[in-house]
Design an enzyme around this catalytic site. Structure first.
Site, PDB file in Angstrom:
ATOM      1  CG  ASP A   1      42.884  53.774  77.597  1.00 12.66           C
ATOM      2  OD1 ASP A   1      42.897  52.529  77.530  1.00 12.66           O
ATOM      3  OD2 ASP A   1      41.882  54.459  77.339  1.00 12.66           O
TER       4      ASP A   1
ATOM      5  CE1 TYR B   1      37.726  56.622  73.610  1.00 15.64           C
ATOM      6  CE2 TYR B   1      40.030  56.685  74.247  1.00 15.64           C
ATOM      7  CZ  TYR B   1      38.737  56.274  74.482  1.00 15.64           C
ATOM      8  OH  TYR B   1      38.455  55.512  75.588  1.00 15.64           O
TER       9      TYR B   1
ATOM     10  CG  HIS C   1      35.731  51.061  73.343  1.00 23.50           C
ATOM     11  ND1 HIS C   1      36.164  52.080  72.529  1.00 23.50           N
ATOM     12  CD2 HIS C   1      35.501  51.642  74.547  1.00 23.50           C
ATOM     13  CE1 HIS C   1      36.204  53.214  73.200  1.00 23.50           C
ATOM     14  NE2 HIS C   1      35.793  52.978  74.424  1.00 23.50           N
TER      15      HIS C   1
ATOM     16  CB  SER D   1      36.500  48.392  78.130  1.00 23.15           C
ATOM     17  OG  SER D   1      36.148  49.627  78.713  1.00 23.15           O
TER      18      SER D   1
ATOM     19  CD  GLN E   1      39.774  51.668  79.798  1.00 21.84           C
ATOM     20  OE1 GLN E   1      39.315  52.737  79.388  1.00 21.84           O
ATOM     21  NE2 GLN E   1      40.820  51.084  79.237  1.00 21.84           N
TER      22      GLN E   1
ATOM     23  CB  SER F   1      35.283  58.728  83.841  1.00 17.54           C
ATOM     24  OG  SER F   1      34.728  59.978  84.150  1.00 17.54           O
TER      25      SER F   1
ATOM     26  N   GLY G   1      33.051  63.391  89.594  1.00 18.02           N
ATOM     27  CA  GLY G   1      32.607  64.097  90.787  1.00 18.02           C
ATOM     28  C   GLY G   1      33.588  65.169  91.222  1.00 18.02           C
TER      29      GLY G   1
ATOM     30  N   GLY H   1      42.098  61.537  82.357  1.00 16.28           N
ATOM     31  CA  GLY H   1      42.257  62.316  81.138  1.00 16.28           C
ATOM     32  C   GLY H   1      42.894  63.655  81.438  1.00 16.28           C
TER      33      GLY H   1
END
Length: 309
Positions: A48, A53, A129, A159, A181, A209, A213, A263
């Site tokens: 992705d 980015y 996006h 998204s 997304q 993400s 946490g 990520g």
């Protein structure tokens, strides 16, 4: 790696969110490429990315070029097995901020730029996006319809959307819409309704993400602190694996529609994430993890829909 499906295309159950390789705190280019190759070697076949980015002004498409360079070094068979999902509709002026631009003319330009940087005739999965409040949703999504009809993209995704926007997009795109997304993680579970709707419609749900946490994300702000050790850490210790691996296995258990895209900045990180595809949690563990991560957090899913497929 076990497989999941996005619009009829089989992909590894764990994808890679490539954004950390290009934004603030990014590794050097060779290290970034090493991370991308480690992902592919581990069985990751969903990568992705997005034209926005990048870190500095004048770097539009930095992440897409990295992905294209990594794939160019692989065999034709390897390249054919990878679904590259990119996005248009956001920008980065270079001062750390993010902008939104969902105008049809901008989305057309963005798609053309992504095609050039990725070096493909058609983008495997092109995602809007973020909704632009200044542009009618039907106009932005309608542009994805045009791109589909023109053969510039093979499938469309959306998204950062709500249920109403998903349904409206499905009306416009039909079976061309294959994915949603939204942010979803152990710490942020408010997109449960969108996940369930995606499942009912046969859409893949790609949590961005997904380790919130448990790990810092490239999008986290100063207030997004890691929480004290809890159930994810305890189960990880009992299993002899990382809390991050447990978090991804939990996401996979929530629904067969889920394809997490964690990520990574280091090869070791994506190797660990990829291993979550083979971690099957017990019903008692899932029941414990289903409790709200933070008792103040609303919208937690009460239980997994079914065992991971």
């Amino acid at each position: 790696m076990r497989q999941r499906t996005i619009g009829g295309t089989a992909v590894g159950a764990i994808g890679l969110g490539a954004m950390p390789l290009s934004v603030e705190g990014r590794p050097d280019e060779e290290s970034a490429l090493t991370t991308l190759h480690a992902a592919l070697d581990a069985g990751v076949t969903l990568v992705d990315t997005a034209d926005s980015y990048h870190w500095h002004a004048g770097e539009l498409g930095h992440n897409e070029r990295l992905v294209a360079r990594a794939l160019a070094a692989r065999s034709a068979a390897d390249r054919a097995a990878v679904l590259v999902a990119t996005k248009g509709g956001r920008g980065r002026p270079g001062d750390g901020s993010w902008t939104v631009d969902g105008r049809p003319e901008q989305l057309r330009r963005a798609c053309e730029g992504s095609l050039r940087r990725l070096g493909v005739e058609a983008i495997g999965l092109y995602q809007l996006h973020k909704p632009d409040p200044r542009v009618p949703w039907a106009d932005s999504v309608g542009t994805l319809r045009e791109l589909l009809d023109a053969g510039k993209i093979r499938a469309a995704g959306i998204s950062n959307v709500d249920e109403e926007q998903i349904l409206a997009a499905r009306d416009i795109l039909g079976t061309g819409l294959v994915s949603v997304q939204n942010r979803f993680s152990p710490a942020v579970r408010t997109a449960g309704p969108e996940l369930r709707l995606s499942e009912r419609l046969g859409l893949a749900f790609l949590p961005w993400s997904p380790l919130g946490g448990l790990s810092r994300s490239a999008v986290d702000g100063p207030s997004d602190a890691l929480v004290a050790p809890g159930a994810f850490h305890r189960i990880a210790a009992e299993r002899g694996v990382s809390p991050q691996r447990v978090g991804l296995a939990w996401l996979l258990a929530l629904s067969p529609a889920v394809v997490p895209i964690p990520g990574a900045r280091r090869a070791a990180s994506i190797r660990d994430s990829a291993a979550a595809a083979d971690l099957v949690l017990e019903p008692a563990e899932l029941a414990e993890l289903a409790r709200p991560f933070d008792e103040a957090e609303p919208g937690a899913l009460a239980e997994p829909a079914r065992p991971a497929g």
